[in-house]
Design a protein around this motif. Structure first.
Motif, PDB file in Angstrom:
ATOM      1  N   TYR A   1      29.677 -11.842   8.619  1.00 31.43           N
ATOM      2  CA  TYR A   1      28.411 -12.466   8.190  1.00 31.43           C
ATOM      3  C   TYR A   1      28.048 -12.052   6.768  1.00 31.43           C
ATOM      4  N   CYS A   2      28.222 -10.753   6.460  1.00 34.08           N
ATOM      5  CA  CYS A   2      27.952 -10.292   5.087  1.00 34.08           C
ATOM      6  C   CYS A   2      29.093 -10.692   4.152  1.00 34.08           C
ATOM      7  N   GLU A   3      30.218 -11.059   4.731  1.00 34.95           N
ATOM      8  CA  GLU A   3      31.397 -11.486   3.983  1.00 34.95           C
ATOM      9  C   GLU A   3      31.901 -10.421   3.016  1.00 34.95           C
ATOM     10  N   GLU A   4      31.799  -9.167   3.432  1.00 32.38           N
ATOM     11  CA  GLU A   4      32.426  -8.115   2.636  1.00 32.38           C
ATOM     12  C   GLU A   4      32.687  -6.890   3.519  1.00 32.38           C
TER      13      GLU A   4
ATOM     14  N   ARG B   1      32.250  -3.184   4.680  1.00 30.56           N
ATOM     15  CA  ARG B   1      31.160  -2.213   4.659  1.00 30.56           C
ATOM     16  C   ARG B   1      31.625  -0.927   5.309  1.00 30.56           C
TER      17      ARG B   1
ATOM     18  N   GLU C   1      27.843   1.942   9.170  1.00 34.24           N
ATOM     19  CA  GLU C   1      26.846   0.896   9.348  1.00 34.24           C
ATOM     20  C   GLU C   1      27.035   0.142  10.667  1.00 34.24           C
TER      21      GLU C   1
ATOM     22  N   VAL D   1      23.262  -1.349  10.608  1.00 32.92           N
ATOM     23  CA  VAL D   1      22.570  -1.170   9.331  1.00 32.92           C
ATOM     24  C   VAL D   1      23.166  -2.202   8.392  1.00 32.92           C
ATOM     25  N   GLY D   2      22.479  -3.300   8.220  1.00 34.71           N
ATOM     26  CA  GLY D   2      23.062  -4.378   7.444  1.00 34.71           C
ATOM     27  C   GLY D   2      22.445  -5.658   7.935  1.00 34.71           C
ATOM     28  N   CYS D   3      23.275  -6.628   8.291  1.00 34.40           N
ATOM     29  CA  CYS D   3      22.692  -7.905   8.686  1.00 34.40           C
ATOM     30  C   CYS D   3      22.234  -7.894  10.146  1.00 34.40           C
TER      31      CYS D   3
ATOM     32  N   LYS E   1      23.821  -8.425  12.833  1.00 30.90           N
ATOM     33  CA  LYS E   1      24.407  -9.468  13.665  1.00 30.90           C
ATOM     34  C   LYS E   1      25.546  -8.878  14.484  1.00 30.90           C
TER      35      LYS E   1
END
Lengths: 216, 119
Positions: free
Chosen positions: B8-11, B13, B17, B62-64, B66
């Motif tokens: 979803y963040c497309e990177e 991590r 997280e 910790v992030g989106c 999802k």
């Protein structure tokens, strides 16, 4: 406000009136211990932008983008982990997740803006939550700002990975926060109220080596 | 440093997280009332413990925030792929080298048409 909004949703002004003064989550620490003042050796400066209006927007990107465009004149960021700002840089929208954005506006604007957005959105499927009281924004500026961040977060803050206009939610010290870079020299940190005190002290401690100065 | 790719963040991590949430693709029985105790118990408590390819549910806490799926190899611990909810894995016990991407797309489309977004 349209009838539909008035019927289905109760909104209220969270800004206290003149008789109660609003306080930032950091007020206790500011008052109790004081903060290092900026000096000539300071390589990084910290300042709080207290009591801004923070709104969480949730819903479909296309519907929200249209509404935000019509009300604010600029749209949602087009990519994940991106930040969009108006021309003056006072209002910004950050991507938080595929259906969630953080809108930050000057303090006092958020209630009127929420009403306008609700009107523009009509009966679309969305949610707007005013989280202004739940978080605060810190700004880090100066040549050593990136070094300070490197000590505090596992996220890669190198300019190659973190260009201007990016913003992420990530781990910071033993808590988490929203880290964003609106301009070349300035970093913004959005802290949760409950973490604010801890993170503020962490930043002062991490910045000691760079003679961090707190601008009031 | 151990990085996981969030679809979803497309990177990539930091692993800190993320949180694992157990086995993926567990479908809730359509009619719980009509289940036998054994079927319901299987659904609720029993999980696979394969040697080899395993599909897991993870959350980018910790992030989106999802949920998404990870295909992991339980012997080498290698993460073979991460994919969004509702999509089908490319690496399965049947196709350990990865199935053709064309086939997956059509299957994923068919699945989302039939069942909506679902693990």
């Amino acid at each position: 406000m349209s009838n539909l909004v008035a019927q289905n949703i109760r909104t209220f002004e969270t800004h206290p009136g003149v008789e109660i003064s609003a306080e930032s989550p950091l007020v206790f620490f500011h008052q109790r211990s004081g903060a290092p003042a900026p000096c000539t050796e300071s390589r990084v400066a910290l300042r709080e932008r207290a009591l801004l209006g923070h709104l969480i927007l949730r819903g479909g990107a296309i519907v929200l983008d249209e509404a935000v465009h019509s009300v604010l004149g600029f749209g949602l960021p087009a990519y994940p982990n991106a930040l969009s700002r108006d021309e003056g840089g006072e209002r910004s929208i950050q991507w938080l997740s595929p259906d969630e954005w953080l809108l930050i506006v000057p303090g006092g604007e958020e209630f009127g803006l929420e009403g306008k957005l609700r009107e523009a959105l009509g009966d679309a499927h969305y949610a707007i939550v005013n989280v202004s009281g739940g978080q605060t924004l810190l700004e880090l500026e100066g040549e050593a700002a990136r070094e300070l961040l490197m000590k505090s977060t596992p996220y890669d803050v190198h300019p190659d990975n973190f260009p201007v206009g990016k913003g992420v939610t990530t781990v910071f010290a033993k808590a988490n926060l929203i880290l964003r870079r609106p301009t070349e020299t300035r970093w913004e940190l959005v802290l949760r109220r409950s973490f604010a005190d801890y993170l503020y002290r962490w930043i002062l401690d991490a910045g000691e080596a760079y003679a961090i100065g707190v601008e009031v | 440093m151990f990085h996981i790719y969030c679809p979803y963040c497309e990177e990539h991590r930091e692993e800190e997280e993320f949180h694992p949430k157990g086995q993926a693709h567990i479908a809730r029985p359509e009619e719980p009332e009509a289940c036998s105790d054994e079927e319901w118990g299987d659904y609720l408590f029993f999980r696979d413990n394969p040697r080899g390819i395993h599909h897991e549910l993870w959350v980018h806490a910790v992030g989106c925030r999802k949920f998404f799926n990870i295909t992991r190899h339980t012997v080498s611990y290698a993460i073979l792929e991460t994919y969004k909810m509702g999509e089908l894995p490319r690496f399965t016990a049947e196709f350990p080298e990865g199935s053709l991407s064309e086939k997956v797309t059509t299957e994923a489309e068919a699945m989302s048409r039939q069942e909506g977004v679902k693990a």
